[in-house]
Scaffold this active site. Sequence first.
Site, PDB file in Angstrom:
ATOM      1  N   ASP A   1       0.851  -1.276   0.102  1.00 30.61           N
ATOM      2  CA  ASP A   1       0.169  -0.065  -0.138  1.00 30.61           C
ATOM      3  C   ASP A   1       0.819   1.250  -0.018  1.00 30.61           C
ATOM      4  O   ASP A   1       2.077   1.090   0.139  1.00 30.61           O
ATOM      5  CB  ASP A   1      -0.848   0.071   1.248  1.00 30.61           C
ATOM      6  CG  ASP A   1      -0.445   0.008   2.505  1.00 30.61           C
ATOM      7  OD1 ASP A   1       0.875   0.301   2.570  1.00 30.61           O
ATOM      8  OD2 ASP A   1      -0.876  -0.298   3.560  1.00 30.61           O
TER       9      ASP A   1
ATOM     10  N   ASP B   1      -8.042  -7.602   1.200  1.00 28.58           N
ATOM     11  CA  ASP B   1      -7.162  -7.560   2.090  1.00 28.58           C
ATOM     12  C   ASP B   1      -7.630  -7.036   3.304  1.00 28.58           C
ATOM     13  O   ASP B   1      -8.526  -6.344   3.509  1.00 28.58           O
ATOM     14  CB  ASP B   1      -5.791  -6.936   1.969  1.00 28.58           C
ATOM     15  CG  ASP B   1      -6.259  -5.086   2.330  1.00 28.58           C
ATOM     16  OD1 ASP B   1      -5.491  -4.993   3.278  1.00 28.58           O
ATOM     17  OD2 ASP B   1      -6.400  -4.718   1.548  1.00 28.58           O
TER      18      ASP B   1
END
Length: 375
Positions: free
Chosen positions: A91, A270
């Site tokens: 990320d 996720d």
Amino acid sequence: MYTLKKTAYSTKARLGELQTDHGKIETPIFMPVGTLGTVKGVSQQALTEQIKAQIILGNTYHLYLRPGCEIIKKAGGLHQFMKWDKPILTDSGGYQIFSLSDIRELDEEGAHFQSHIDGSYHTFTPENVVEIQRILGSDIMMLLDECPPYPSSYDYAKNSMELTHRWAKRGRKAFLETEPHYGHKQAQFGIVQGGTYKDLRIESSKFMADQDFEGIAIGGLSVGEPTELMYEFTDLNTDYLPEDKARYLMGVGTPANLLEGVARGVDMFDCVMPTRNARNGTIFTRHGRVNIRNAQWKDHHDFLDPEFPSDLCSKYTMAYIHHLIRNNEIFGLVLASVHNLTFYLWLMDEVRDRIANDTFADWYPGMVEQLEQKI
């Protein structure tokens, strides 16, 4: 990078494949979260052999602070550092910056923040976040974005979205003008924002689709809004995202959330929930959730689910697992973590089979109801 193989009838569920230099990923897929280069309580061997993870997620913010880019670069990238030879998604740090709202400032340049560890000052820009992820060497990197809180006013959500769009153009330019460090290809995903406002969500979806990213994430959801709103805006966003690009719903969620997301056209998920909840004694099963800390399991000498392929279900009794978890024994936390991740990946495998066999639409509503039960 992404190949759409099939769309289910009666829903927007999709069967697809992501190709990376570290292997292919069959979608829909769940990605275990390895914040600091490790999935908490779980070895890389267990991830491969028991859990059968196809891809894991690393956290740019945390890895940037600890152990730092210099050490990871000397190691040859995150794959070499943690000895994981399958795909990794990182990320951008945007969500962590969102969660540090009391010790960060945003402006056109980027996000200025204090480390939660030692209070030192740092800046993430769209450009240096690309370079940090070049150093990490992830197969898929995310753009720097701002994740607005829920609830946000229309003006705040609009200004935030427009800032994310300007950052997206800069981040894409930086990606296209730089090269990977370790000889394998990297992809970059855009992130849709817009709060809980339909016109902004549509505008952001169209904008990200026009930037020609390798995939597109749906951000700014699962941040405190009602579940039904999350489903509504996920459904709305996927209506405006390209069919030939992977779609990633960030930070979601429960097993039921995953099924509802798949039905609305999402390919990737996720969440820290499987491992975090495991450490708190919540076990996910095909028949619902179990709080193994509850006293009712203290003298329960049966197996949780003898036919499910995990040691926690078929080798150790509920009384023993209860004993381990109640006493914070590391072995109990490991067993629960491995089991919950095994269950999540099993569920995605079942989803893919159901889409392939044209039974997903009839199967998933009943499965959602079953998964939401408390045992």
